[in-house]
Design a protein around this motif. Structure first.
Motif, short mmCIF file in Angstrom:
data_model
loop_
_atom_site.label_atom_id
_atom_site.label_comp_id
_atom_site.label_asym_id
_atom_site.label_seq_id
_atom_site.Cartn_x
_atom_site.Cartn_y
_atom_site.Cartn_z
N SER A 18 17.20 -0.69 21.87
CA SER A 18 15.77 -0.41 21.91
C SER A 18 15.04 -1.07 23.07
O SER A 18 14.00 -0.58 23.51
CB SER A 18 15.11 -0.84 20.59
OG SER A 18 15.09 -2.26 20.50
N THR A 24 10.31 -7.30 15.18
CA THR A 24 10.69 -5.91 15.39
C THR A 24 11.16 -5.35 14.05
O THR A 24 11.86 -6.04 13.30
CB THR A 24 11.81 -5.81 16.43
OG1 THR A 24 11.31 -6.29 17.69
CG2 THR A 24 12.29 -4.38 16.61
N LEU A 68 5.90 9.04 13.56
CA LEU A 68 5.33 8.52 14.81
C LEU A 68 3.81 8.67 14.83
O LEU A 68 3.10 7.80 15.34
CB LEU A 68 5.97 9.23 16.00
CG LEU A 68 7.41 8.83 16.29
CD1 LEU A 68 8.07 9.81 17.25
CD2 LEU A 68 7.48 7.41 16.87
N VAL A 83 2.47 5.87 12.92
CA VAL A 83 2.54 4.63 13.71
C VAL A 83 1.35 4.55 14.67
O VAL A 83 0.70 3.51 14.80
CB VAL A 83 3.87 4.55 14.48
CG1 VAL A 83 3.84 3.38 15.48
CG2 VAL A 83 5.04 4.37 13.52
N ARG A 109 1.47 0.58 20.61
CA ARG A 109 2.56 -0.19 19.97
C ARG A 109 3.89 0.27 20.57
O ARG A 109 4.18 1.47 20.60
CB ARG A 109 2.55 0.03 18.47
CG ARG A 109 3.48 -0.89 17.66
CD ARG A 109 2.95 -2.31 17.61
NE ARG A 109 3.60 -3.07 16.55
CZ ARG A 109 2.97 -3.59 15.51
NH1 ARG A 109 1.66 -3.42 15.38
NH2 ARG A 109 3.63 -4.27 14.60
N VAL A 156 7.64 1.40 20.78
CA VAL A 156 8.59 1.94 19.81
C VAL A 156 9.81 2.50 20.54
O VAL A 156 9.79 2.70 21.75
CB VAL A 156 7.98 3.05 18.92
CG1 VAL A 156 6.75 2.56 18.19
CG2 VAL A 156 7.65 4.27 19.75
N ALA A 165 3.94 4.12 21.31
CA ALA A 165 3.96 5.05 20.18
C ALA A 165 3.38 6.40 20.59
O ALA A 165 3.89 7.46 20.20
CB ALA A 165 3.18 4.47 19.01
N LEU A 211 14.23 4.73 13.91
CA LEU A 211 12.95 4.40 14.53
C LEU A 211 12.82 2.88 14.58
O LEU A 211 12.92 2.21 13.56
CB LEU A 211 11.80 5.00 13.72
CG LEU A 211 10.38 4.58 14.09
CD1 LEU A 211 10.03 4.98 15.52
CD2 LEU A 211 9.37 5.17 13.11
N VAL A 224 10.32 -0.18 15.72
CA VAL A 224 8.92 -0.47 16.03
C VAL A 224 8.81 -1.91 16.51
O VAL A 224 9.27 -2.84 15.84
CB VAL A 224 8.02 -0.27 14.79
CG1 VAL A 224 6.57 -0.62 15.11
CG2 VAL A 224 8.14 1.16 14.28
#
Length: 294
Positions: free
Chosen positions: A135, A168, A182, A185, A193, A195, A213, A235, A237
């Motif tokens: 990520s 996270t 999403l 989010v 944010r 992601v 996001a 996903l 975040v």
């Protein structure tokens, strides 16, 4: 207090939680291959998937394959424990990844621990840690929170719990609900944010999309409208930046109603409050109408 000994020491029977590849058969460990070949019982989330895995690895299981899934886990666990007490090695596998992690196996482990039956683990591939590592988001503190709820209101309440979280957070998601997740989010945590969406990890068409996001939502909407979003989705975040409001009393719907009652047109009130809270105007507008109906 419960103690466990090394899973390879001095026990006639035992339960082994065995991680299976999440996409690439080359990730199967030598220990997994040995366990599948020699176990007395393979307790599988789906016996058809387990058979395909054995065939793909060129393994002929010596033991029996038994179904052990969320619908029969309570009854199945007792039978598996009886076989372990009689000396059997029971290998528990889910369809992909580590059993018990958003997959069957937890009840079996809990029952075994309570009964004093030996349990050990053959670690391996995990979509959670694979997505986290790819990520580009902080990994020193993280949480795994399973699947986001299907219902929009429940999904938003779950996301509200991490609005100021410094960790996270990793979620599993359905490709059919990725856009909705999403969008939530963006509305709840804000458009900036960070992601990451990781799709089809370790497979031929692996895809990892990183950004804000808002940016990743735009990608998902375009992909869904075009060729479609397919495959297993994770996903990730990113943590709160520290700038997020900690005012738990904030109620955007109430703020909209207060503006509307003072004479501001509803759409203008929604736009103003949405901008102040980093929300999507359409989602807030729908929330106001839903509150009025309620």
């Amino acid at each position: 207090m419960n103690f466990t000994e090394n899973g390879n020491a001095g026990h006639a029977g035992r339960i082994v939680l065995a991680a299976t590849p999440i996409g690439n058969l080359g990730d199967a460990t030598a220990r997994l291959r040995e366990l599948l070949a020699t176990a007395d019982v393979i307790a599988a989330e789906d016996t058809r998937t387990a058979r395909r895995l054995c065939q793909g690895l060129g393994i002929t299981p010596a033991g029996r394959l038994m179904a052990h899934h969320e619908h029969n886990e309570a009854a199945s666990a007792q039978g598996l424990l009886e076989q372990v007490r009689e000396g059997a090695t029971v290998v528990m596998v889910s369809d992909a990844g580590m059993p018990t992690v958003s997959d069957p196996g937890f009840r079996l482990v809990a029952t075994a621990v309570e009964a004093g039956v030996p349990v050990t683990c053959a670690p391996g591939a995990s979509a959670v840690t694979t997505a986290l590592a790819l990520s580009g988001l902080p990994t020193d503190r993280f949480a795994f929170d399973g699947f986001l709820p299907r219902r929009d209101g429940e999904r938003r309440r779950r996301l509200e719990e991490i609005r100021t979280d410094p960790r996270t957070v990793v979620y599993f998601e359905s490709p059919q609900r990725t856009v909705a997740a999403l969008a939530a989010v963006v509305d709840v945590l804000g458009p900036s944010r960070p992601v990451c969406v990781a799709r089809e990890l370790t497979k031929l068409h692996e895809e990892v999309v990183r950004g804000t996001a808002e940016e990743v939502l735009a990608w998902a909407e375009e992909r869904t409208a075009g060729e479609g979003l397919r495959g297993e989705v994770v996903l990730v975040v990113g943590p709160a930046s520290g700038e997020e409001s900690v005012d738990d009393d904030a109620d955007p719907v109430a703020e909209v109603e207060a503006l509307a009652s003072s004479g501001t047109r509803l759409k203008e009130a929604v736009a103003a409050v949405a901008s102040a809270h980093g929300l999507r105007s359409r989602a807030l507008y729908d929330a106001v109408l839903a509150a009025r109906r309620a």
